[in-house]
Design an enzyme around this catalytic site. Sequence first.
Site, PDB file in Angstrom:
ATOM      1  N   GLN A   1       0.758  -1.330  -0.101  1.00  0.00           N
ATOM      2  CA  GLN A   1       0.021  -0.006   0.052  1.00  0.00           C
ATOM      3  C   GLN A   1       0.757   1.319   0.126  1.00  0.00           C
ATOM      4  O   GLN A   1       2.129   1.264   0.292  1.00  0.00           O
ATOM      5  CB  GLN A   1      -0.896  -0.009   1.215  1.00  0.00           C
ATOM      6  CG  GLN A   1      -2.090  -1.123   1.049  1.00  0.00           C
ATOM      7  CD  GLN A   1      -3.045  -0.752   2.334  1.00  0.00           C
ATOM      8  OE1 GLN A   1      -3.159  -1.719   3.186  1.00  0.00           O
ATOM      9  NE2 GLN A   1      -3.703   0.222   2.394  1.00  0.00           N
TER      10      GLN A   1
ATOM     11  N   ARG B   1      -8.348  -9.636   4.639  1.00  0.00           N
ATOM     12  CA  ARG B   1      -7.312  -9.099   5.618  1.00  0.00           C
ATOM     13  C   ARG B   1      -7.574  -7.686   5.817  1.00  0.00           C
ATOM     14  O   ARG B   1      -7.468  -7.444   6.830  1.00  0.00           O
ATOM     15  CB  ARG B   1      -6.087  -9.317   4.821  1.00  0.00           C
ATOM     16  CG  ARG B   1      -4.829  -8.689   5.695  1.00  0.00           C
ATOM     17  CD  ARG B   1      -3.527  -9.123   4.676  1.00  0.00           C
ATOM     18  NE  ARG B   1      -2.229  -8.812   5.163  1.00  0.00           N
ATOM     19  CZ  ARG B   1      -1.854  -7.559   5.052  1.00  0.00           C
ATOM     20  NH1 ARG B   1      -2.324  -6.777   4.214  1.00  0.00           N
ATOM     21  NH2 ARG B   1      -0.489  -7.067   5.618  1.00  0.00           N
TER      22      ARG B   1
ATOM     23  N   HIS C   1       0.809  -3.815  11.813  1.00  0.00           N
ATOM     24  CA  HIS C   1       1.994  -4.402  11.954  1.00  0.00           C
ATOM     25  C   HIS C   1       2.306  -4.114  13.848  1.00  0.00           C
ATOM     26  O   HIS C   1       3.427  -4.167  14.091  1.00  0.00           O
ATOM     27  CB  HIS C   1       3.149  -3.739  11.268  1.00  0.00           C
ATOM     28  CG  HIS C   1       2.891  -4.458   9.853  1.00  0.00           C
ATOM     29  ND1 HIS C   1       3.013  -5.740   9.455  1.00  0.00           N
ATOM     30  CD2 HIS C   1       2.873  -3.639   8.676  1.00  0.00           C
ATOM     31  CE1 HIS C   1       2.694  -5.631   8.112  1.00  0.00           C
ATOM     32  NE2 HIS C   1       2.573  -4.337   7.706  1.00  0.00           N
TER      33      HIS C   1
END
Length: 314
Positions: free
Chosen positions: A10, A119, A203
Amino acid sequence: MKFAFVFPGQGSQSVGMMAAYSATEGDAAVIRDTFAEASNALGFDLRDMLANGPADALNQTVNTQPVMLAAGVAVYRLWLARGGTPPALMAGHSLGEYSALVCAGALDFADAIRLVRLRAEAMQSAVPEGVGAMAAVLGLDDDGVRAACAEAAQGEVLEAVNFNSPGQVVIAGNKAAVERGMALAKEKGAKRALPLPVSVPSHCALMRPAAEKLRVALAAIEVRAPSMPVLHNADVAAHATADAIRDALARQLYSPVRWVESMFALRDQGVQLIAECGPGKVLAGLNKRTLEGVPTLALADAATLADVLEKTKA
């Protein structure tokens, strides 16, 4: 020449980005067919959004992830159609890891398209909008960023999550903690600390609920041994078994992207050239500040693809 492919994630998307690869009708057909396959997998037309926007729709995480996956796969298919040989190794930055696994034959393309859409939905639902944030810290070493995060967390989540290049580290967590981390990083010597325009704190530990949803989805699809090593973000290791790949993909959601270490690993395994397989030049720019003696060239359009094709045949 031993070379590797890396796939962007992204942040590299833009309306009309695939037009740069359509130098001939044959090239255009490869791109068109790939996006048609992705659109069929999702049940709506990605091609129209990609070609015409609006940018706000393209930049929504649930759309960006399948679009960027398809873009990386399309450029790799174009590479092969033009007579390019497969690379010795692959890696992908965050979402780009899925592109690498598809191109290495570990994941079926249609399965992967549906998987990254799920996701994205899981990531968005894990943290309500406005609760999380991310920021780029520039000009402070890794240990300094980690120390700033530990000090600024104050009981909330705040972690160093993207080690993109020396002196460029992204932090993520609860919004207030990220704001404290930015201020503290500058006190510790960072040249700049910039909030990123994202709605999901990727993350970091806030993504653990999303990772559990992803594990369930991964268990339901076929995963094969890749045809060449693919270095995973979470552990800078290549995995050959389905269970290990599934685990690495799930852990990736709440683990740092260890990009600098991954690029050093490619160099240490004898890679002489790295090609960024997909739109934009983000990874080439990062690697320019990371690796000496191993160039990263972006396959950003038909002309650069042809140039790298010649270099890898030398």
